[in-house]
Design a protein around this motif. Structure first.
Motif, PDB file in Angstrom:
ATOM      1  N   THR A 128      38.016  30.393  29.222  1.00 31.60           N
ATOM      2  CA  THR A 128      38.945  29.361  29.697  1.00 31.60           C
ATOM      3  C   THR A 128      38.200  28.188  30.331  1.00 31.60           C
ATOM      4  O   THR A 128      38.511  27.018  30.073  1.00 31.60           O
ATOM      5  CB  THR A 128      39.893  29.997  30.736  1.00 31.60           C
ATOM      6  OG1 THR A 128      40.498  31.143  30.134  1.00 31.60           O
ATOM      7  CG2 THR A 128      40.965  29.035  31.175  1.00 31.60           C
ATOM      8  N   THR A 129      37.197  28.507  31.147  1.00 30.33           N
ATOM      9  CA  THR A 129      36.477  27.447  31.866  1.00 30.33           C
ATOM     10  C   THR A 129      35.843  26.470  30.883  1.00 30.33           C
ATOM     11  O   THR A 129      35.970  25.250  31.041  1.00 30.33           O
ATOM     12  CB  THR A 129      35.386  28.077  32.760  1.00 30.33           C
ATOM     13  OG1 THR A 129      36.008  29.050  33.598  1.00 30.33           O
ATOM     14  CG2 THR A 129      34.684  27.036  33.604  1.00 30.33           C
ATOM     15  N   HIS A 157      43.563  27.595  39.467  1.00 33.04           N
ATOM     16  CA  HIS A 157      42.254  28.233  39.581  1.00 33.04           C
ATOM     17  C   HIS A 157      41.202  27.119  39.590  1.00 33.04           C
ATOM     18  O   HIS A 157      41.406  26.064  38.989  1.00 33.04           O
ATOM     19  CB  HIS A 157      42.087  29.127  38.353  1.00 33.04           C
ATOM     20  CG  HIS A 157      40.873  29.979  38.341  1.00 33.04           C
ATOM     21  ND1 HIS A 157      39.645  29.512  37.924  1.00 33.04           N
ATOM     22  CD2 HIS A 157      40.682  31.283  38.660  1.00 33.04           C
ATOM     23  CE1 HIS A 157      38.752  30.493  37.993  1.00 33.04           C
ATOM     24  NE2 HIS A 157      39.359  31.581  38.437  1.00 33.04           N
ATOM     25  N   ASN A 209      46.705  33.280  38.977  1.00 28.84           N
ATOM     26  CA  ASN A 209      45.931  34.512  39.169  1.00 28.84           C
ATOM     27  C   ASN A 209      46.145  35.104  40.553  1.00 28.84           C
ATOM     28  O   ASN A 209      45.709  36.217  40.816  1.00 28.84           O
ATOM     29  CB  ASN A 209      44.437  34.258  38.915  1.00 28.84           C
ATOM     30  CG  ASN A 209      43.829  33.284  39.895  1.00 28.84           C
ATOM     31  OD1 ASN A 209      44.390  32.218  40.140  1.00 28.84           O
ATOM     32  ND2 ASN A 209      42.719  33.635  40.478  1.00 28.84           N
ATOM     33  N   ASP A 234      46.762  26.505  30.904  1.00 33.14           N
ATOM     34  CA  ASP A 234      45.726  27.490  31.208  1.00 33.14           C
ATOM     35  C   ASP A 234      46.399  28.858  31.069  1.00 33.14           C
ATOM     36  O   ASP A 234      47.163  29.282  31.942  1.00 33.14           O
ATOM     37  CB  ASP A 234      45.216  27.243  32.633  1.00 33.14           C
ATOM     38  CG  ASP A 234      44.323  28.373  33.142  1.00 33.14           C
ATOM     39  OD1 ASP A 234      44.186  29.398  32.446  1.00 33.14           O
ATOM     40  OD2 ASP A 234      43.784  28.230  34.253  1.00 33.14           O
ATOM     41  N   GLN A 237      45.694  33.972  32.411  1.00 33.69           N
ATOM     42  CA  GLN A 237      46.395  35.155  32.931  1.00 33.69           C
ATOM     43  C   GLN A 237      47.617  35.532  32.109  1.00 33.69           C
ATOM     44  O   GLN A 237      48.132  36.641  32.255  1.00 33.69           O
ATOM     45  CB  GLN A 237      46.817  34.934  34.399  1.00 33.69           C
ATOM     46  CG  GLN A 237      45.660  34.796  35.373  1.00 33.69           C
ATOM     47  CD  GLN A 237      44.830  36.078  35.513  1.00 33.69           C
ATOM     48  OE1 GLN A 237      45.281  37.177  35.197  1.00 33.69           O
ATOM     49  NE2 GLN A 237      43.609  35.931  35.990  1.00 33.69           N
ATOM     50  N   SER A 257      40.793  33.367  27.776  1.00 34.65           N
ATOM     51  CA  SER A 257      39.507  34.084  27.748  1.00 34.65           C
ATOM     52  C   SER A 257      39.685  35.458  27.129  1.00 34.65           C
ATOM     53  O   SER A 257      40.632  36.177  27.488  1.00 34.65           O
ATOM     54  CB  SER A 257      38.987  34.293  29.175  1.00 34.65           C
ATOM     55  OG  SER A 257      38.897  33.083  29.869  1.00 34.65           O
ATOM     56  N   HIS A 259      37.873  38.160  27.685  1.00 41.88           N
ATOM     57  CA  HIS A 259      37.586  39.309  28.560  1.00 41.88           C
ATOM     58  C   HIS A 259      38.764  39.715  29.439  1.00 41.88           C
ATOM     59  O   HIS A 259      38.757  40.785  30.026  1.00 41.88           O
ATOM     60  CB  HIS A 259      36.352  39.015  29.426  1.00 41.88           C
ATOM     61  CG  HIS A 259      36.576  37.980  30.493  1.00 41.88           C
ATOM     62  ND1 HIS A 259      36.860  38.328  31.787  1.00 41.88           N
ATOM     63  CD2 HIS A 259      36.570  36.621  30.464  1.00 41.88           C
ATOM     64  CE1 HIS A 259      36.993  37.221  32.512  1.00 41.88           C
ATOM     65  NE2 HIS A 259      36.835  36.177  31.728  1.00 41.88           N
ATOM     66  N   LYS A 260      39.786  38.847  29.539  1.00 43.53           N
ATOM     67  CA  LYS A 260      40.960  39.214  30.334  1.00 43.53           C
ATOM     68  C   LYS A 260      42.029  39.877  29.476  1.00 43.53           C
ATOM     69  O   LYS A 260      43.111  40.202  29.937  1.00 43.53           O
ATOM     70  CB  LYS A 260      41.546  37.976  31.017  1.00 43.53           C
ATOM     71  CG  LYS A 260      40.626  37.412  32.098  1.00 43.53           C
ATOM     72  CD  LYS A 260      41.309  36.302  32.844  1.00 43.53           C
ATOM     73  CE  LYS A 260      40.346  35.495  33.683  1.00 43.53           C
ATOM     74  NZ  LYS A 260      39.896  36.179  34.885  1.00 43.53           N
TER      75      LYS A 260
HETATM   76  N1  PMP Z   1      42.285  30.164  35.015  1.00 42.49           N
HETATM   77  C1  PMP Z   1      42.823  31.257  35.555  1.00 42.49           C
HETATM   78  C2  PMP Z   1      44.287  31.247  35.932  1.00 42.49           C
HETATM   79  C3  PMP Z   1      42.034  32.396  35.751  1.00 42.49           C
HETATM   80  O1  PMP Z   1      42.583  33.478  36.298  1.00 42.49           O
HETATM   81  C4  PMP Z   1      40.675  32.361  35.371  1.00 42.49           C
HETATM   82  C5  PMP Z   1      39.766  33.567  35.580  1.00 42.49           C
HETATM   83  N2  PMP Z   1      39.926  34.210  36.790  1.00 42.49           N
HETATM   84  C6  PMP Z   1      40.170  31.204  34.799  1.00 42.49           C
HETATM   85  C7  PMP Z   1      41.000  30.122  34.634  1.00 42.49           C
HETATM   86  C8  PMP Z   1      38.747  31.097  34.349  1.00 42.49           C
HETATM   87  O2  PMP Z   1      38.500  32.010  33.311  1.00 42.49           O
HETATM   88  P1  PMP Z   1      37.019  32.329  32.822  1.00 42.49           P
HETATM   89  O3  PMP Z   1      36.254  32.668  34.060  1.00 42.49           O
HETATM   90  O4  PMP Z   1      37.172  33.488  31.907  1.00 42.49           O
HETATM   91  O5  PMP Z   1      36.493  31.108  32.169  1.00 42.49           O
END
Ligand code: PMP
Length: 446
Positions: A128-129, A157, A209, A234, A237, A257, A259-260
């Protein structure tokens, strides 16, 4: 103490364990998980990492909002890819290169179908980042002018906050923030108030989150589009829990992402409307994103493929596609029912813990089983350490969402978060361990 030289590395031990797992030597729990077993028993058996003790206790993994565990099917897909098909992909090269290419592009089709998109609109990113940074750099930076506005919410986030602040500094644009209500829901009245002809982009988390509330994404997109602005969702979640359809959501960009949602780390998806992707300049340049590369000229690839510079991460998409297939093979409504039950159960258990304050909605509807809280007289760090000694994994700190925590009047919190493999017994253990920290603990028995 094993002799140096004969000592097995952690990696070797892991391989041995994985080998045993694949050759059928599975845990008792897994062995008992026949197709007639209740869903939760089968789901838990699919996740080898859950079957371990931590600090002398069975692991209660309540940190899925940070990253989920991976099912054996995903581990097997990764192993299988590296064992049989690994090569630098190429559609018209040698057999392994063609297989790697087919796996990579097959994964793109799987992920496109997962969000009802065209494969040409699926950009592979690290997560996501990186997806948000790509949009901030390649779409927003060349387009923003002084006086333009970016509209976020205070619940974002850090990964959906800092990229926009940076691009605003670089362009002279302004970042404005939507307020949330006292339980962390984006306020639509504030959206209407702050949307204007100056707004260039609304970027918001589908699910916070911290609060776990499912924001009305389609409604937010509709209001933003009526105001003539673009929208990024985004979905970090929400993608693991909520069916996503980029067409009916009506957004312009959507990011999540792997991994989530049971996939590997280091891979995620940025979806963008084709015409926007076509109109954007590349984010990074190099091999695999241009043709006819000469000393003074080149032709860039089209749409999403313009953003795939360099040798791609093939195993990441392959593992993520296996995760999507795993989710697709489950009864999605059974998962939804299970998560609703976990939400109700968790809210009830935590309400019984003296001195615990829940941050986020106390109602069961429109929310996921994510429980952020503070406990009187104990810092979130102390709470985490105590739970860790009991084999319970949660997260504590600013949860990368300090503005929202401040909106709730705190600067740190603890968070327990669930997924399909979470058992209500995990939440019982959470509540029991938290009660051990409360001043009245043990007094009843004296
Ligand atoms: N947005 C939200 C709402 C998240 O919960 C997260 C991860 N905690 C991110 C962005 C960033 O995701 P990533 O670290 O997998 O890039």
């Amino acid at each position: 103490m094993p002799l140096r030289g004969t000592e097995m590395t952690r990696r070797e031990l892991g391989q041995l364990a994985l080998g045993a797992w694949f050759s059928g030597s599975v845990s008792a729990e897994a062995a008992s998980a026949s197709s007639n077993a209740p869903d939760i028993v089968r789901w838990r058996a699919d996740f080898p990492a859950l079957d371990q003790t931590v600090n002398g206790h069975p692991l209660a993994y309540l940190d899925s909002a940070a990253t989920t565990q991976r099912p054996a099917a995903v581990l097997a897909a990764l192993l299988d890819y590296y064992r049989h098909d690994n090569a630098n992909p190429g559609a018209t090269l040698h057999a392994l290169a063609r297989r790697a290419y087919e796996q990579y592009e097959g994964a793109r089709r799987t992920l496109a179908a997962f969000i009802n998109a065209d494969p040409d609109e699926v950009v592979w990113v690290r997560g996501t980042t990186e997806g948000i940074n790509l949009v901030a750099s390649a779409w927003a930076r060349p387009r923003l002018r002084p006086g333009d506005e970016l509209l976020l919410s205070v619940a974002e986030h850090a990964s959906n906050l800092l990229p926009w602040r940076l691009v605003a500094e670089q362009t002279g644009a302004t970042v404005r923030y939507l307020d949330v209500d006292d339980e962390g829901r984006v306020r639509l009245d504030d959206l209407d108030r702050k949307l204007s002809e100056r707004t260039r982009l609304v970027s918001f988390s589908h699910v916070s989150n911290v609060a776990g509330y499912i924001n009305p994404a389609a409604e937010i997109c509709a209001r933003a589009r009526r105001a003539g602005t673009h929208v990024l969702i985004d979905a970090a979640q929400s993608a693991p829990h909520v069916p996503l359809d980029v067409r009916s959501l009506g957004c312009d960009f959507l990011v999540f992402s792997g991994h989530k949602m049971l996939g590997p780390m280091g891979v995620g998806v940025l979806w963008g409307r084709r015409e926007l992707l076509e109109d954007m300049s590349p984010y990074q340049a190099g091999s695999n994103m241009a043709h006819e590369v000469g000393l003074t000229s080149q032709e860039f690839e089209h749409a999403a493929r313009k953003f795939g510079a360099g040798t791609p991460n093939v195993s990441g998409p392959v593992g993520l596609a296996a995760a999507v297939q795993y989710l697709g093979n489950q009864n999605r409504s059974a998962i939804e029912r299970h998560e609703a039950e976990l939400t109700q159960y968790g809210l009830e258990r935590l309400a019984d813990v003296p001195g615990l304050r829940l941050l986020g909605p106390s109602s069961v509807t429109q929310r996921l089983p994510v429980f952020s809280f503070v406990l009187a007289e104990h810092s979130p760090a102390e709470v985490l350490q105590h739970l860790d000694t009991r084999g319970i994994a949660i997260r504590s700190g600013d949860l990368s969402a300090l503005p929202l925590l401040k909106r709730f009047g705190v600067s740190a919190a603890s968070r327990a978060s669930c997924y399909l493999y979470t058992h209500t017994a995990d939440l019982d253990r959470l509540a029991a361990a938290l009660r051990e920290l409360t001043p009245s603990h043990g007094k009843e028995s004296r």
